[in-house]
Write a protein that holds these residues in place. Structure first.
Motif, PDB file in Angstrom:
ATOM      1  N   GLU A   4       6.061 -11.733   2.519  1.00 41.68           N
ATOM      2  CA  GLU A   4       4.633 -11.894   2.813  1.00 41.68           C
ATOM      3  C   GLU A   4       3.964 -10.555   3.119  1.00 41.68           C
ATOM      4  O   GLU A   4       2.792 -10.344   2.776  1.00 41.68           O
ATOM      5  N   ASP A   5       4.703  -9.626   3.741  1.00 42.12           N
ATOM      6  CA  ASP A   5       4.162  -8.275   3.925  1.00 42.12           C
ATOM      7  C   ASP A   5       3.868  -7.626   2.577  1.00 42.12           C
ATOM      8  O   ASP A   5       2.847  -6.949   2.407  1.00 42.12           O
ATOM      9  N   ALA A   6       4.785  -7.814   1.626  1.00 42.76           N
ATOM     10  CA  ALA A   6       4.607  -7.220   0.302  1.00 42.76           C
ATOM     11  C   ALA A   6       3.406  -7.829  -0.417  1.00 42.76           C
ATOM     12  O   ALA A   6       2.663  -7.124  -1.115  1.00 42.76           O
ATOM     13  N   LEU A   7       3.186  -9.134  -0.254  1.00 47.40           N
ATOM     14  CA  LEU A   7       2.018  -9.772  -0.873  1.00 47.40           C
ATOM     15  C   LEU A   7       0.722  -9.236  -0.276  1.00 47.40           C
ATOM     16  O   LEU A   7      -0.249  -8.989  -0.997  1.00 47.40           O
ATOM     17  N   VAL A   8       0.700  -9.046   1.039  1.00 46.68           N
ATOM     18  CA  VAL A   8      -0.483  -8.461   1.687  1.00 46.68           C
ATOM     19  C   VAL A   8      -0.693  -7.034   1.199  1.00 46.68           C
ATOM     20  O   VAL A   8      -1.814  -6.616   0.884  1.00 46.68           O
ATOM     21  N   ALA A   9       0.402  -6.259   1.132  1.00 51.57           N
ATOM     22  CA  ALA A   9       0.307  -4.876   0.656  1.00 51.57           C
ATOM     23  C   ALA A   9      -0.207  -4.822  -0.771  1.00 51.57           C
ATOM     24  O   ALA A   9      -1.029  -3.965  -1.125  1.00 51.57           O
ATOM     25  N   ALA A  10       0.273  -5.735  -1.617  1.00 49.37           N
ATOM     26  CA  ALA A  10      -0.168  -5.759  -3.012  1.00 49.37           C
ATOM     27  C   ALA A  10      -1.669  -6.009  -3.112  1.00 49.37           C
ATOM     28  O   ALA A  10      -2.364  -5.410  -3.943  1.00 49.37           O
ATOM     29  N   LYS A  11      -2.180  -6.886  -2.265  1.00 52.17           N
ATOM     30  CA  LYS A  11      -3.622  -7.132  -2.248  1.00 52.17           C
ATOM     31  C   LYS A  11      -4.374  -5.890  -1.790  1.00 52.17           C
ATOM     32  O   LYS A  11      -5.392  -5.505  -2.377  1.00 52.17           O
ATOM     33  N   GLU A  12      -3.863  -5.231  -0.763  1.00 53.84           N
ATOM     34  CA  GLU A  12      -4.525  -4.032  -0.237  1.00 53.84           C
ATOM     35  C   GLU A  12      -4.465  -2.873  -1.231  1.00 53.84           C
ATOM     36  O   GLU A  12      -5.387  -2.048  -1.283  1.00 53.84           O
ATOM     37  N   LEU A  13      -3.400  -2.806  -2.002  1.00 55.38           N
ATOM     38  CA  LEU A  13      -3.272  -1.765  -3.029  1.00 55.38           C
ATOM     39  C   LEU A  13      -4.114  -2.070  -4.268  1.00 55.38           C
ATOM     40  O   LEU A  13      -4.307  -1.191  -5.109  1.00 55.38           O
ATOM     41  N   GLY A  14      -4.590  -3.293  -4.387  1.00 56.57           N
ATOM     42  CA  GLY A  14      -5.311  -3.686  -5.597  1.00 56.57           C
ATOM     43  C   GLY A  14      -4.398  -3.773  -6.801  1.00 56.57           C
ATOM     44  O   GLY A  14      -4.806  -3.456  -7.934  1.00 56.57           O
ATOM     45  N   CYS A  15      -3.152  -4.236  -6.591  1.00 57.59           N
ATOM     46  CA  CYS A  15      -2.168  -4.277  -7.680  1.00 57.59           C
ATOM     47  C   CYS A  15      -2.621  -5.242  -8.778  1.00 57.59           C
ATOM     48  O   CYS A  15      -2.904  -6.408  -8.511  1.00 57.59           O
TER      49      CYS A  15
ATOM     50  N   SER B 293       2.436  -1.122   6.893  1.00 50.47           N
ATOM     51  CA  SER B 293       1.506  -0.418   7.783  1.00 50.47           C
ATOM     52  C   SER B 293       0.227  -0.144   7.009  1.00 50.47           C
ATOM     53  O   SER B 293       0.105  -0.474   5.825  1.00 50.47           O
ATOM     54  N   ASP B 294      -0.725   0.494   7.672  1.00 57.22           N
ATOM     55  CA  ASP B 294      -2.013   0.764   7.035  1.00 57.22           C
ATOM     56  C   ASP B 294      -1.940   1.837   5.952  1.00 57.22           C
ATOM     57  O   ASP B 294      -2.959   2.155   5.330  1.00 57.22           O
ATOM     58  N   HIS B 295      -0.759   2.393   5.723  1.00 59.42           N
ATOM     59  CA  HIS B 295      -0.662   3.398   4.657  1.00 59.42           C
ATOM     60  C   HIS B 295      -0.978   2.796   3.286  1.00 59.42           C
ATOM     61  O   HIS B 295      -1.436   3.508   2.393  1.00 59.42           O
ATOM     62  N   PHE B 296      -0.776   1.494   3.116  1.00 53.77           N
ATOM     63  CA  PHE B 296      -1.125   0.863   1.840  1.00 53.77           C
ATOM     64  C   PHE B 296      -2.635   0.923   1.593  1.00 53.77           C
ATOM     65  O   PHE B 296      -3.093   1.210   0.483  1.00 53.77           O
ATOM     66  N   LYS B 297      -3.415   0.660   2.635  1.00 58.33           N
ATOM     67  CA  LYS B 297      -4.872   0.756   2.509  1.00 58.33           C
ATOM     68  C   LYS B 297      -5.287   2.185   2.186  1.00 58.33           C
ATOM     69  O   LYS B 297      -6.185   2.419   1.369  1.00 58.33           O
ATOM     70  N   ASP B 298      -4.638   3.149   2.837  1.00 61.18           N
ATOM     71  CA  ASP B 298      -4.959   4.559   2.589  1.00 61.18           C
ATOM     72  C   ASP B 298      -4.721   4.930   1.126  1.00 61.18           C
ATOM     73  O   ASP B 298      -5.515   5.674   0.523  1.00 61.18           O
ATOM     74  N   ILE B 299      -3.618   4.441   0.565  1.00 59.05           N
ATOM     75  CA  ILE B 299      -3.284   4.767  -0.823  1.00 59.05           C
ATOM     76  C   ILE B 299      -4.360   4.241  -1.762  1.00 59.05           C
ATOM     77  O   ILE B 299      -4.814   4.950  -2.673  1.00 59.05           O
ATOM     78  N   GLN B 300      -4.793   3.002  -1.543  1.00 58.87           N
ATOM     79  CA  GLN B 300      -5.838   2.443  -2.403  1.00 58.87           C
ATOM     80  C   GLN B 300      -7.135   3.224  -2.276  1.00 58.87           C
ATOM     81  O   GLN B 300      -7.833   3.450  -3.277  1.00 58.87           O
ATOM     82  N   GLN B 301      -7.459   3.652  -1.074  1.00 61.96           N
ATOM     83  CA  GLN B 301      -8.693   4.418  -0.873  1.00 61.96           C
ATOM     84  C   GLN B 301      -8.652   5.750  -1.606  1.00 61.96           C
ATOM     85  O   GLN B 301      -9.680   6.228  -2.092  1.00 61.96           O
ATOM     86  N   ARG B 302      -7.475   6.338  -1.717  1.00 64.46           N
ATOM     87  CA  ARG B 302      -7.351   7.638  -2.388  1.00 64.46           C
ATOM     88  C   ARG B 302      -7.283   7.507  -3.909  1.00 64.46           C
ATOM     89  O   ARG B 302      -7.830   8.351  -4.630  1.00 64.46           O
ATOM     90  N   TYR B 303      -6.606   6.469  -4.401  1.00 67.94           N
ATOM     91  CA  TYR B 303      -6.297   6.398  -5.829  1.00 67.94           C
ATOM     92  C   TYR B 303      -6.923   5.206  -6.540  1.00 67.94           C
ATOM     93  O   TYR B 303      -6.794   5.091  -7.759  1.00 67.94           O
ATOM     94  N   GLY B 304      -7.586   4.335  -5.796  1.00 67.69           N
ATOM     95  CA  GLY B 304      -8.150   3.145  -6.413  1.00 67.69           C
ATOM     96  C   GLY B 304      -7.094   2.083  -6.637  1.00 67.69           C
ATOM     97  O   GLY B 304      -5.934   2.211  -6.221  1.00 67.69           O
TER      98      GLY B 304
END
Length: 362
Positions: free
Chosen positions: A300-311, A260-271
Motif C-alpha cells: 500500500e505504501d508503494a501504491l501511494v508512492a506511485a500516485k505521488e510520482l504520477g506513474c 517518505s515525502d521524497h516521492f513527492k519531491d521527485i515528482q515536483q522536480r521531474y514531473g
C-alpha cells in the motif's frame, strides 16, 4: 610451454588485472543534495532526508486485517507460496522506447530508446562470500532460480546501476561476470567497495546527473540505509534510486526504500514518471516489523508512492519464487497484498505484474 609454467603465467596475469586501479569519477552538480551527519561520533555518515524526531512516521494508509486473500489471477502450489501470476499483463501504450526483463528480486535488464543495455542491481545466483558460506551452513535464505543471461548478453552491457551495498543488491561475483567494458554508476562512497580491475565508475550524489550516450542518468533519494561489513561502515556510503531520462521519456527504479515525502519531491522536480519499478516486499517481521517497514515499502505504501510520482505504469518487484523471502510471509504474500490493496484504495495507477524472467516493451 610446460603446463606448470603456463599456469604460473595465468596467475600472474590474473593478479595484475585484479591490481589495476579503477577509474572513478564523481558527479555532484549545483542541484545535488548531500545529507550527512555534521558532528559527533557519527560525523560523515549519510542519512535519510525525512526523519521523524522520535519513533516511526505515520503512514498514509495501512492494511489492518485480511491483507493476503487468495486472488484468481495468482496460481499457487501452496497458500501464497510458489506462485505464478496468470492474469493479463496489460500496460498502457506509452511508446517510450524502453523494454525490460525482470531477472528476479531487484534485478532488471533494461534496453533504452537509444539502443543501450543497462542492468539494475544485478545479483545472479546466491549472495557473495561470506554470506553465501553462512547461508550454506545454516541451510536458509536459498534463492532457487534466477533467469540466466548469456555471456553475449553480459558482454553487451553498456552500464550497470547499483542502488546500495546490501548483499541482495550488490554482488562482486556478478560484477566479475559482467566485466570492465560497462560503466558502473554508484551512489557516493560505494566505489570503495568495488573490486579492483580497471572498472570505469561514476559516483553520484542525490539529484545529480550523468550522461551515458543520449541518456541522462539521475541518482535520486531513497529512504533506506547502507552497509556491507559487520562493523564500522554503517551509512558510510550513500544509497538511492535511479531515474533514466531520454528526451521526455522516463524510467524510475526506486531501489530499496521506505515510504517518505521524497516521492513527492521527485515528482515536483521531474514531473510524472512514465515507468516506475517499485519495491513491495521485505516489510514484514514478527518482532521488528516497524523497522522493516521504515526502510521497505509495503504494497500500500508503494501504491501511494506511485500516485505521488504520477506513474503512468507501475511494475512491482521484490516478491517471487526466486526471492530470498527476507521480511516476507511467503514468496507471493506481497503480490496478494498489492492486488488486495489496489482494490481497497481504488488505485488508478496501472499495474503491470510480471513473473521472474518476463520481458515487456513499453
Amino acid at each position: 610451454m610446460h603446463s606448470s609454467a603456463f599456469l604460473t603465467l595465468i596467475v600472474i596475469f590474473s593478479l595484475a588485472a585484479c591490481s589495476t586501479p579503477n577509474n572513478v569519477q564523481q558527479q555532484i552538480g549545483e542541484r545535488a543534495v548531500i545529507e550527512q551527519v555534521t558532528e559527533g561520533e557519527n560525523q560523515g555518515m549519510y542519512r535519510n532526508l525525512y526523519r521523524p524526531e522520535k519513533g516511526y512516521p505515520d503512514y498514509p494508509v495501512t492494511c489492518e486485517a485480511n491483507c493476503y486473500p487468495a486472488h484468481p489471477a495468482v496460481a499457487c502450489k501452496a497458500p501464497a507460496q510458489d506462485c505464478q501470476f496468470t492474469g493479463t499483463q496489460r500496460a498502457p501504450e506509452l511508446k517510450t522506447g524502453y523494454s525490460l526483463q525482470w531477472l528476479g528480486h531487484a534485478s532488471f535488464l533494461v534496453n533504452t530508446p537509444d539502443g543501450q543495455q543497462l542492468l539494475f542491481d544485478p545479483v545472479f545466483g546466491q549472495f557473495d562470500w561470506p554470506v553465501n558460506w553462512a547461508q550454506h551452513l545454516a541451510g536458509i535464505i536459498k534463492r532457487p532460480y534466477t533467469p540466466a543471461l548469456s555471456v553475449e548478453q553480459l558482454a553487451a552491457t553498456d552500464a550497470v546501476l547499483y542502488s546500495h551495498l546490501h548483499y541482495d543488491h550488490f554482488s562482486h561475483a556478478s560484477i566479475a561476470q559482467i566485466g570492465t567494458a560497462a560503466t558502473y554508476y554508484l551512489p557516493l562512497g560505494m566505489a570503495a567497495y568495488m573490486p579492483n580491475g580497471g572498472y570505469n565508475i561514476v559516483e553520484q550524489a542525490w539529484y545529480s546527473q550523468s550522461q551515458q550516450g543520449e541518456l541522462n542518468i539521475h541518482l535520486l533519494p531513497a529512504h533506506h540505509f547502507n552497509s556491507r561489513k559487520l562493523f564500522n561502515d554503517n551509512n558510510r556510503a550513500l544509497w538511492g534510486g535511479w531515474l533514466l531520462e531520454y528526451a521526455d521519456k522516463t524510467l524510475f527504479f526506486a531501489g530499496d526504500t521506505g515510504y517518505s515525502d521524497h516521492f513527492k519531491d521527485i515528482q515536483q522536480r521531474y514531473g510524472d514518471i512514465d515507468i516506475c519499478l517499485l519495491p513491495i516486499a521485505s516489510y514484514h517481521h514478527e518482532t521488528d516489523g516497524d523497522w522493516y517497514r521504515y526502510v521497505h515499502t509495503t504494497p500500500e505504501d508503494a501504491l501511494v508512492a506511485a500516485k505521488e510520482l504520477g506513474c503512468k505504469v507501475m511494475i512491482p518487484w521484490g516478491y517471487g519464487n526466486a526471492s530470498w523471502q527476507m521480511g516476507d510471509i511467503s514468496s507471493h504474500s506481497p503480490l496478494l497484498r498489492l492486488l488486495h490493496m489496489q482494490q481497497q484504495l481504488e488505485s488508478q495507477v496501472p499495474l503491470l505484474i510480471l513473473n521472474e524472467g518476463d520481458s515487456v516493451a513499453l
